[in-house]
Design an enzyme around this catalytic site. Structure first.
Site, PDB file in Angstrom:
ATOM      1  CE  LYS A  28     -91.144 -67.083   3.328  1.00  0.00           C
ATOM      2  NZ  LYS A  28     -92.185 -66.130   2.876  1.00  0.00           N
ATOM      3  CG  ASP A  30     -91.809 -60.494  -0.516  1.00  0.00           C
ATOM      4  OD1 ASP A  30     -92.690 -60.793   0.318  1.00  0.00           O
ATOM      5  OD2 ASP A  30     -91.108 -59.480  -0.438  1.00  0.00           O
ATOM      6  CD  GLU A 177     -90.207 -63.291   2.811  1.00  0.00           C
ATOM      7  OE1 GLU A 177     -90.632 -63.614   3.941  1.00  0.00           O
ATOM      8  OE2 GLU A 177     -90.945 -63.124   1.826  1.00  0.00           O
TER       9      GLU A 177
END
Length: 628
Positions: A28, A30, A177
């Site tokens: 993921k 960021d 994250e």
């Protein structure tokens, strides 16, 4: 070339990575989510709410322009603008200083001193070929081919992994994250928050609305802390706490200036929080990205840190999302409870479904002889599963099998809507040959529950939509085991069917019939005439029978089919054929449903009896909607 209306597909938050199914996993990133629209004349970097960030990132515009020249084709990519430090991707706060700069000199300086990269993880268009309808696996293969030998410091291919546990461990070590889980066979759903994409966060990190600020203890800081809120289902901004961490001197200055412009006399929070320190209220317009350790039992943030402003997300968007999500969940819960109370009180009455009053009766009765579920259970199942059931039947005329009267009575199949169908239930005129029929049309909860309240158990959507009755969306290969054929034989023929469909360059989806067989759905190219679809599915069935010789048959006469064979029934693709819809309940002793499957789940040990009214809600919560 006109700017295409491509909106980013959004992920649904999940607690843990999904298990089983055809999932792939990505970091993921960021950064700033951006759709890159790259044409011969311009490069546009559109954020989620439609802001173009091309001016703020000229180095990415140049790099994307070079990529377009290298492939000599217009492109639409989905990806993330990320900050770099010594060539490595770092967290979002490093981008904060670049998101809002408008002066050319400052933009050019930051492009040199704080360079960014564009991490591409999806390809939506290349040349004139739109790929949004293709499965992710094909889009990914096309993206990898596009970037092969063309990756640079500025344009990078997003990472991909098959092992969620290993990627999660890397995420923990690297302070990421979280990770994203994506279903490999899913199409791209522009603008939709889909269960085919799941985000699993390691450290809680969310967007909150700034509703004010406190005075600093040190006057040089300009502000002490920002006051944070989130919207509830009724649209009220609830105070969740404050944070004074994560601010640079420059951030304090620019944020304070922005808040001064939004200062107001009264509190935007409801209820008004009790604050000891001197404070100021602000119009709830600014959205901040906040990382925090946990929430208290009262919902307040603990150990929170400011990461930056999000001008790619608006307070209005957060309010609408919170209201819609909470209202949907609360509405379904209220309806389930009303049906349960009605069943306990005698089994009859009137309930309101999305503003439409429905009369129900016999909720305490068994669905059918020996059924482990009542008609009340069945109604509540469809209420709970509506987000999955309704999209698969949207805009499709419904053939309905009614089981009226006492349990055990044979079903009555009807294509036409009941003459006394009440207002609010969707009925449309559908052309069937030279005739016209008034038919129920699927896609909304009142219409679905109306059929169940009238005695139906399942729904059989047509393979066309009312808007285009002469073109067919998909065809069906109904794999029906003959006496002597076990489920392992059905699995064998299904595997052969997938090979045939793949060889034809088409896309196959799979679900249980809800009984002993399997359904293989084959997506047809847009605009395929009904007659052409019928010829295509017949050819597919013949090829499956040839490839699975000895196990599969297309003999139409039951007496001519070999014992122990699987009948590949392509006639179920005809207009008005009765094929149970995805997630539809069936009248079986186990209360089974027609359950969508991932191809990776198909094995000799698969038992279709484990997919029931009781087990399906938990299953879709874990694996998502395999039939979207």
């Amino acid at each position: 070339m006109a700017t295409p209306d491509f909106r980013p597909m959004l992920a649904t938050l999940a607690r843990t990575p999904p298990k089983g199914g055809d999932w792939v996993f990505e970091p993921k990133y960021d950064g700033i989510r951006a759709i890159a629209i790259v044409t011969g004349g311009a490069v546009v970097l559109l954020t989620r709410n439609g802001n173009d960030k091309a001016a703020q990132f000229p180095e990415l515009v140049a790099a994307l322009g070079e990529l377009r020249a290298a492939v000599d084709a217009d492109l639409v990519l989905d990806g993330e603008i990320v900050a770099l430090r010594e060539g490595e991707i770092v967290r979002f706060e490093a981008l904060q200083g670049r998101m809002h700069i408008e002066k050319r000199g400052a933009i050019a300086r930051l492009a040199r001193e704080q360079p960014a990269a564009y991490v591409a993880y999806d390809l939506l268009l290349t040349g004139r070929d739109a790929l949004v309808g293709d499965p992710l696996s094909r889009r990914r293969a096309a993206l990898e081919k596009l970037l092969r030998g063309r990756q640079t410091e500025r344009i990078r291919l997003g990472e991909r992994a098959d092992d969620a546990a290993a990627l999660m461990e890397r995420a923990r070590r690297g302070g990421w994250e979280g990770i994203i889980a994506k279903r490999a066979e899913s199409a791209y759903e522009p603008g939709a928050r889909s269960r085919h994409w799941l985000k699993i966060k390691l450290t809680p990190q969310e967007e909150f609305v700034i509703g004010g600020w406190t005075d600093p203890t040190n006057a040089a800081r300009r502000l002490g802390a920002i006051l944070l809120g989130e919207y509830d289902a009724e649209g009220r901004l609830r105070y969740v706490g404050h944070t004074g961490k994560g601010f640079s001197d420059r951030t304090l200055r620019t944020l304070h200036e922005a808040l001064l412009a939004l200062e107001r006399a009264d509190s935007p929070f409801d209820p008004v929080p009790h604050l000891v320190q001197g404070h100021h209220w602000a119009q709830p317009r600014l959205v901040a990205e906040i990382r925090y350790a946990e929430r208290t039992s009262a919902g307040k943030l603990r150990d929170s840190t400011y990461l930056g402003l999000r001008d790619d997300k608006s307070a209005t968007e957060l309010r609408a999302s919170a209201s819609a999500s909470a209202a949907e969940v609360a509405g379904a819960a209220r309806l389930e409870e009303a049906l349960r109370e009605m069943e306990d009180a005698g089994g009859a009455g009137t309930v309101e479904v999305d503003g439409v009053p429905l009369q129900v009766a016999g909720l305490e009765r068994s669905m059918y002889p020996g059924a482990p579920f009542t008609r009340g259970d069945l109604l509540r199942y469809y209420v709970r599963m509506a987000p999955y059931v309704l999209p698969a039947m949207r805009d499709r005329p419904l053939a309905v099998a009614y089981f009226p009267g006492f349990p055990g009575k044979r079903p009555v199949y009807r294509q036409s809507a009941p003459a006394d169908t009440p207002p609010g239930i969707r009925v449309e005129t559908v052309r069937v040959g030279s005739a016209q029929k008034r038919m129920l049309v699927g896609g909304d909860l009142p219409t679905l529950l109306f059929t169940i309240a009238r005695g139906a158990i399942s729904h059989d959507p047509w393979h066309v939509r009312v808007q285009h009755p002469d073109t067919q969306d998909y065809v069906v290969l109904d794999l029906d085991p003959m006496p002597g054929a076990d489920f392992a034989r059905v699995v064998e023929v299904a595997m052969a069917a997938r090979e045939v469909v793949d060889a034809a360059g088409l896309r196959a989806r799979l679900k249980t019939s809800g009984r002993a067989g399997l359904h293989v759905y084959v997506t047809m190219p847009a605009g395929t005439p009904v007659a052409t679809a019928g010829k295509a599915v017949e050819q597919l069935a013949r090829e499956v029978a040839r490839r699975a010789k000895g196990s599969a048959t297309i003999e139409r006469s039951a007496s001519a089919r070999p014992r122990g064979s699987v009948y590949v029934d392509h006639l179920m693709s005809r207009r008005g054929a009765n094929v149970a819809g995805a997630y539809a309940a069936r009248n079986t002793p186990h209360g089974t449903v027609s359950a969508p499957l991932a191809w990776t789940e198909l094995s000799e040990g698969l038992d279709p009896r484990r997919f029931t009214l009781e087990s399906m809600p938990a299953r879709v919560a874990e694996v998502g909607d395999l039939w979207a």
